[in-house]
Write a protein that holds these residues in place. Structure first.
Motif, PDB file in Angstrom:
ATOM      1  N   GLY A   1       0.798  -1.230   0.000  1.00  7.37           N
ATOM      2  CA  GLY A   1       0.000   0.000   0.000  1.00  7.37           C
ATOM      3  C   GLY A   1       0.818   1.261   0.000  1.00  7.37           C
ATOM      4  N   ALA A   2       2.153   1.157   0.078  1.00 10.05           N
ATOM      5  CA  ALA A   2       2.999   2.351   0.140  1.00 10.05           C
ATOM      6  C   ALA A   2       3.196   2.990  -1.217  1.00 10.05           C
ATOM      7  CB  ALA A   2       4.353   2.003   0.751  1.00 10.05           C
ATOM      8  N   GLY A   3       3.146   2.197  -2.307  1.00  9.09           N
ATOM      9  CA  GLY A   3       3.350   2.770  -3.628  1.00  9.09           C
ATOM     10  C   GLY A   3       4.144   1.844  -4.517  1.00  9.09           C
ATOM     11  N   THR A   4       4.628   2.393  -5.645  1.00 13.33           N
ATOM     12  CA  THR A   4       5.287   1.589  -6.664  1.00 13.33           C
ATOM     13  C   THR A   4       6.394   2.387  -7.339  1.00 13.33           C
ATOM     14  OG1 THR A   4       3.180   0.476  -7.109  1.00 13.33           O
ATOM     15  CG2 THR A   4       4.921   0.178  -8.735  1.00 13.33           C
ATOM     16  N   PHE A   5       7.510   1.708  -7.601  1.00 14.73           N
ATOM     17  CA  PHE A   5       8.582   2.235  -8.442  1.00 14.73           C
ATOM     18  C   PHE A   5       8.504   1.551  -9.809  1.00 14.73           C
ATOM     19  CE2 PHE A   5      10.521   3.103  -4.282  1.00 14.73           C
ATOM     20  CZ  PHE A   5      11.039   4.368  -4.473  1.00 14.73           C
TER      21      PHE A   5
ATOM     22  N   ARG B   1      17.018   2.259 -14.197  1.00 10.29           N
ATOM     23  CA  ARG B   1      16.765   3.636 -13.775  1.00 10.29           C
ATOM     24  C   ARG B   1      15.265   3.838 -13.560  1.00 10.29           C
ATOM     25  NH1 ARG B   1      19.811   7.428 -18.022  1.00 10.29           N
ATOM     26  NH2 ARG B   1      18.918   5.911 -19.478  1.00 10.29           N
ATOM     27  N   VAL B   2      14.939   4.680 -12.581  1.00  7.35           N
ATOM     28  CA  VAL B   2      13.546   4.934 -12.241  1.00  7.35           C
ATOM     29  C   VAL B   2      12.952   5.882 -13.284  1.00  7.35           C
ATOM     30  CG1 VAL B   2      11.986   5.916 -10.527  1.00  7.35           C
ATOM     31  CG2 VAL B   2      13.950   4.569  -9.783  1.00  7.35           C
ATOM     32  N   THR B   3      11.820   5.476 -13.866  1.00 10.33           N
ATOM     33  CA  THR B   3      11.137   6.313 -14.856  1.00 10.33           C
ATOM     34  C   THR B   3       9.818   6.864 -14.330  1.00 10.33           C
ATOM     35  OG1 THR B   3      10.201   4.287 -15.807  1.00 10.33           O
ATOM     36  CG2 THR B   3      12.190   5.194 -16.842  1.00 10.33           C
ATOM     37  N   TYR B   4       9.299   6.260 -13.263  1.00 15.01           N
ATOM     38  CA  TYR B   4       8.071   6.773 -12.661  1.00 15.01           C
ATOM     39  C   TYR B   4       7.947   6.188 -11.260  1.00 15.01           C
ATOM     40  CZ  TYR B   4       3.417   8.791 -12.352  1.00 15.01           C
ATOM     41  OH  TYR B   4       2.353   9.559 -11.973  1.00 15.01           O
ATOM     42  N   ALA B   5       7.151   6.875 -10.419  1.00 18.30           N
ATOM     43  CA  ALA B   5       6.897   6.407  -9.053  1.00 18.30           C
ATOM     44  C   ALA B   5       5.552   6.942  -8.607  1.00 18.30           C
ATOM     45  CB  ALA B   5       7.998   6.861  -8.093  1.00 18.30           C
ATOM     46  N   GLU B   6       4.850   6.152  -7.819  1.00 22.89           N
ATOM     47  CA  GLU B   6       3.542   6.536  -7.293  1.00 22.89           C
ATOM     48  C   GLU B   6       3.494   6.271  -5.801  1.00 22.89           C
ATOM     49  OE1 GLU B   6       0.385   5.883 -10.983  1.00 22.89           O
ATOM     50  OE2 GLU B   6       0.703   4.275  -9.531  1.00 22.89           O
ATOM     51  N   SER B   7       2.829   7.168  -5.080  1.00 21.44           N
ATOM     52  CA  SER B   7       2.631   7.013  -3.645  1.00 21.44           C
ATOM     53  C   SER B   7       1.287   7.619  -3.288  1.00 21.44           C
ATOM     54  CB  SER B   7       3.738   7.712  -2.853  1.00 21.44           C
ATOM     55  OG  SER B   7       3.419   7.778  -1.470  1.00 21.44           O
TER      56      SER B   7
ATOM     57  N   VAL C   1       8.792   9.774  -4.782  1.00 22.84           N
ATOM     58  CA  VAL C   1       9.977   9.066  -4.290  1.00 22.84           C
ATOM     59  C   VAL C   1      10.327   9.514  -2.881  1.00 22.84           C
ATOM     60  CG1 VAL C   1      12.474   8.839  -4.619  1.00 22.84           C
ATOM     61  CG2 VAL C   1      10.929   8.522  -6.545  1.00 22.84           C
ATOM     62  N   TYR C   2      10.146  10.798  -2.594  1.00 22.87           N
ATOM     63  CA  TYR C   2      10.457  11.270  -1.242  1.00 22.87           C
ATOM     64  C   TYR C   2       9.628  10.534  -0.199  1.00 22.87           C
ATOM     65  CZ  TYR C   2      10.732  14.212   2.863  1.00 22.87           C
ATOM     66  OH  TYR C   2      10.900  14.641   4.149  1.00 22.87           O
ATOM     67  N   PHE C   3       8.342  10.358  -0.468  1.00 21.48           N
ATOM     68  CA  PHE C   3       7.481   9.693   0.512  1.00 21.48           C
ATOM     69  C   PHE C   3       7.641   8.178   0.485  1.00 21.48           C
ATOM     70  CE2 PHE C   3       5.474  13.788  -0.232  1.00 21.48           C
ATOM     71  CZ  PHE C   3       5.265  14.218   1.073  1.00 21.48           C
ATOM     72  N   LEU C   4       8.159   7.626  -0.602  1.00 21.59           N
ATOM     73  CA  LEU C   4       8.443   6.192  -0.634  1.00 21.59           C
ATOM     74  C   LEU C   4       9.719   5.851   0.136  1.00 21.59           C
ATOM     75  CD1 LEU C   4       7.578   5.386  -4.357  1.00 21.59           C
ATOM     76  CD2 LEU C   4       6.325   4.621  -2.338  1.00 21.59           C
ATOM     77  N   LEU C   5      10.695   6.739   0.072  1.00 21.77           N
ATOM     78  CA  LEU C   5      11.958   6.489   0.762  1.00 21.77           C
ATOM     79  C   LEU C   5      12.002   7.110   2.152  1.00 21.77           C
ATOM     80  CD1 LEU C   5      14.486   6.998  -2.179  1.00 21.77           C
ATOM     81  CD2 LEU C   5      13.486   4.873  -1.324  1.00 21.77           C
TER      82      LEU C   5
ATOM     83  N   GLY D   1       5.492 -10.219   6.650  1.00 22.62           N
ATOM     84  CA  GLY D   1       5.355 -11.178   5.571  1.00 22.62           C
ATOM     85  C   GLY D   1       5.008 -10.548   4.232  1.00 22.62           C
ATOM     86  N   ARG D   2       4.712  -9.247   4.209  1.00 22.98           N
ATOM     87  CA  ARG D   2       4.394  -8.569   2.959  1.00 22.98           C
ATOM     88  C   ARG D   2       5.602  -7.765   2.517  1.00 22.98           C
ATOM     89  NH1 ARG D   2      -1.117  -5.024   1.961  1.00 22.98           N
ATOM     90  NH2 ARG D   2      -0.966  -4.875  -0.309  1.00 22.98           N
ATOM     91  N   ARG D   3       6.439  -8.362   1.699  1.00 26.69           N
ATOM     92  CA  ARG D   3       7.684  -7.745   1.287  1.00 26.69           C
ATOM     93  C   ARG D   3       7.518  -7.086  -0.088  1.00 26.69           C
ATOM     94  NH1 ARG D   3      12.366 -12.192   2.933  1.00 26.69           N
ATOM     95  NH2 ARG D   3      11.833 -12.308   5.160  1.00 26.69           N
ATOM     96  N   PRO D   4       8.458  -6.189  -0.454  1.00 27.11           N
ATOM     97  CA  PRO D   4       8.417  -5.606  -1.793  1.00 27.11           C
ATOM     98  C   PRO D   4       8.441  -6.692  -2.861  1.00 27.11           C
ATOM     99  CG  PRO D   4       9.971  -4.411  -0.411  1.00 27.11           C
ATOM    100  CD  PRO D   4       9.539  -5.617   0.381  1.00 27.11           C
ATOM    101  N   LYS D   5       7.647  -6.526  -3.880  1.00 29.81           N
ATOM    102  CA  LYS D   5       7.523  -7.518  -4.948  1.00 29.81           C
ATOM    103  C   LYS D   5       7.834  -6.865  -6.279  1.00 29.81           C
ATOM    104  CE  LYS D   5       4.380 -10.960  -6.911  1.00 29.81           C
ATOM    105  NZ  LYS D   5       3.023 -11.552  -6.838  1.00 29.81           N
ATOM    106  N   PHE D   6       8.758  -7.468  -7.023  1.00 27.59           N
ATOM    107  CA  PHE D   6       9.157  -6.937  -8.321  1.00 27.59           C
ATOM    108  C   PHE D   6       8.509  -7.750  -9.429  1.00 27.59           C
ATOM    109  CE2 PHE D   6      12.119  -6.742 -11.954  1.00 27.59           C
ATOM    110  CZ  PHE D   6      12.041  -5.379 -12.200  1.00 27.59           C
ATOM    111  N   ARG D   7       7.893  -7.040 -10.366  1.00 25.45           N
ATOM    112  CA  ARG D   7       7.248  -7.687 -11.508  1.00 25.45           C
ATOM    113  C   ARG D   7       7.992  -7.257 -12.775  1.00 25.45           C
ATOM    114  NH1 ARG D   7       0.817  -6.659 -10.061  1.00 25.45           N
ATOM    115  NH2 ARG D   7       0.785  -7.958  -8.164  1.00 25.45           N
ATOM    116  N   PRO D   8       8.786  -8.148 -13.343  1.00 26.18           N
ATOM    117  CA  PRO D   8       9.572  -7.789 -14.537  1.00 26.18           C
ATOM    118  C   PRO D   8       8.672  -7.423 -15.715  1.00 26.18           C
ATOM    119  CG  PRO D   8      10.345  -9.838 -13.539  1.00 26.18           C
ATOM    120  CD  PRO D   8       9.051  -9.512 -12.881  1.00 26.18           C
ATOM    121  N   GLY D   9       9.097  -6.428 -16.476  1.00 25.23           N
ATOM    122  CA  GLY D   9       8.411  -6.032 -17.698  1.00 25.23           C
ATOM    123  C   GLY D   9       7.213  -5.123 -17.508  1.00 25.23           C
ATOM    124  N   GLU D  10       6.718  -4.933 -16.293  1.00 29.64           N
ATOM    125  CA  GLU D  10       5.549  -4.071 -16.088  1.00 29.64           C
ATOM    126  C   GLU D  10       5.949  -2.604 -16.238  1.00 29.64           C
ATOM    127  OE1 GLU D  10       2.234  -3.042 -12.614  1.00 29.64           O
ATOM    128  OE2 GLU D  10       3.437  -4.873 -12.481  1.00 29.64           O
TER     129      GLU D  10
END
Length: 332
Positions: free
Chosen positions: A24-28, A34-40, A101-105, A115-124
């Motif tokens: 629920g914190a957001g997405t990179f 390299r980071v091209t977008y981020a949402e929080s 990014v400021y609020f994500l970091l 048990g809910r860890r960051p999850k990376f989805r390749p290609g999204e």
């Protein structure tokens, strides 16, 4: 458990492309490491910023989102339709990414459940497509710079999550506000937090947060008990301008308005002397001897300074003072 910075740095080292979801914190969103977008949730999105300033309608945003299902980039569609120029889109993406990014970091929210860890989805990819590219190390430096700027303005984070409540009476004759600070003051309803105001105003959340701390440092917001009542002087805090001096009246003496201390009157203060209490020494004026002689026999109330003339109850003098006060107020 690795931190978000560790996971992000690892993806950057492997030049990964995809989306790193933080629950629920957001997405990179990354492209080639390299980071091209981020949402929080704490920061308005690009479409929120564009809609708030009237540049993009909700219908145009929905069309751009549907374009991604056909393998097209939504941002390129907005540019090709003439809704936005490329420069406008890139500037808006830059603002939204740095904000999120400021609020994500630097998360002000509680951590995700165990048990809910960051999850990376390749290609999204994000529906806008890549328009700005940010190195992870540069984003970390920018977050540190923003945190330092906030702390220098108002060294307490308690106001960041509390409702914004302006004071009932301004502690100055005149104050100068930026456009954003004015929007914050007029938009505050004693229930909205800085994040709520950012979404309501369509402004970057960090900019609103900085404006709130600047207003607190200027004494224009109510702060909780136990908070600091003053903050270190900051060039970003609004400062009331000096009051104009009416023609024909003497201006403020050098050092007026500053606390007197040792050496304030040209020499060291002695214990128990006139400067020991922190009050400035009275200045000698021409004719003071004649005044003291003229009022030497006038009875004075106990505790009054012996060198001051006695107060008067003459209605003419009172009316003169009232007229003078009204004239000074008319000049401000």
């Amino acid at each position: 458990m690795p931190t978000v910075q560790d996971v992000l740095s690892g993806l950057a080292a492997h030049r990964a492309t995809g989306a790193l979801h933080l629950g629920g914190a957001g997405t990179f969103y990354l492209t080639g490491g390299r980071v091209t977008y981020a949402e929080s949730p704490a920061a308005p999105r690009v479409e929120d910023l564009l809609a708030a300033c009237g540049r993009v309608s909700g219908h145009a945003v929905r069309q751009a989102m549907h374009a991604t299902e056909e393998g097209r980039q939504g941002g390129e569609l907005l540019i090709s339709q003439g809704v936005l120029t490329r420069g406008e889109l890139e500037l808006c993406v830059l603002c939204a990414v740095l904000d999120a990014v400021y609020f994500l970091l630097e998360p002000p929210h509680p951590p995700d459940p165990p048990g809910r860890r960051p999850k990376f989805r390749p290609g999204e990819r994000h529906w806008l497509g890549p328009h700005c590219y940010f190195d992870v190390a540069g984003l970390l430096r920018e977050c540190k710079r923003r945190r330092t700027q906030l702390d220098r303005t108002w060294p307490s984070a308690e106001l960041d999550s509390l409702p914004v409540v302006p004071v009932g009476r301004v502690p100055a004759q005149r104050v100068v506000l930026t456009a954003l600070q004015w929007e914050v003051v007029t938009g505050a309803d004693s229930t909205a937090t800085p994040a709520d105001l950012a979404h309501r105003l369509g402004r970057p959340a960090y900019s609103v947060l900085l404006a709130v701390r600047q207003l607190a440092a200027a004494g224009l917001l109510r702060v909780p008990r136990g908070e600091l009542t003053t903050a270190p002087t900051s060039p970003t805090a609004p400062t009331p301008p000096a009051e104009p001096v009416p023609p024909g009246l003497p201006g403020p003496s050098p050092g007026a308005g500053t606390p007197a201390g040792p050496g304030a009157s040209g020499g060291p203060a002695t214990p128990g002397g006139p400067g020991a209490s922190g009050d400035a020494l009275p200045r000698r004026v021409a004719g003071a001897g004649e005044i003291r002689g003229a009022v030497a026999d006038t009875p004075r109330p106990s505790g009054a300074a012996q060198w001051l003339p006695a107060t008067t109850g003459n209605p003419g003098d009172v009316n003169l003072l009232i007229r003078l006060r009204n004239a000074l107020e008319a000049l401000t």
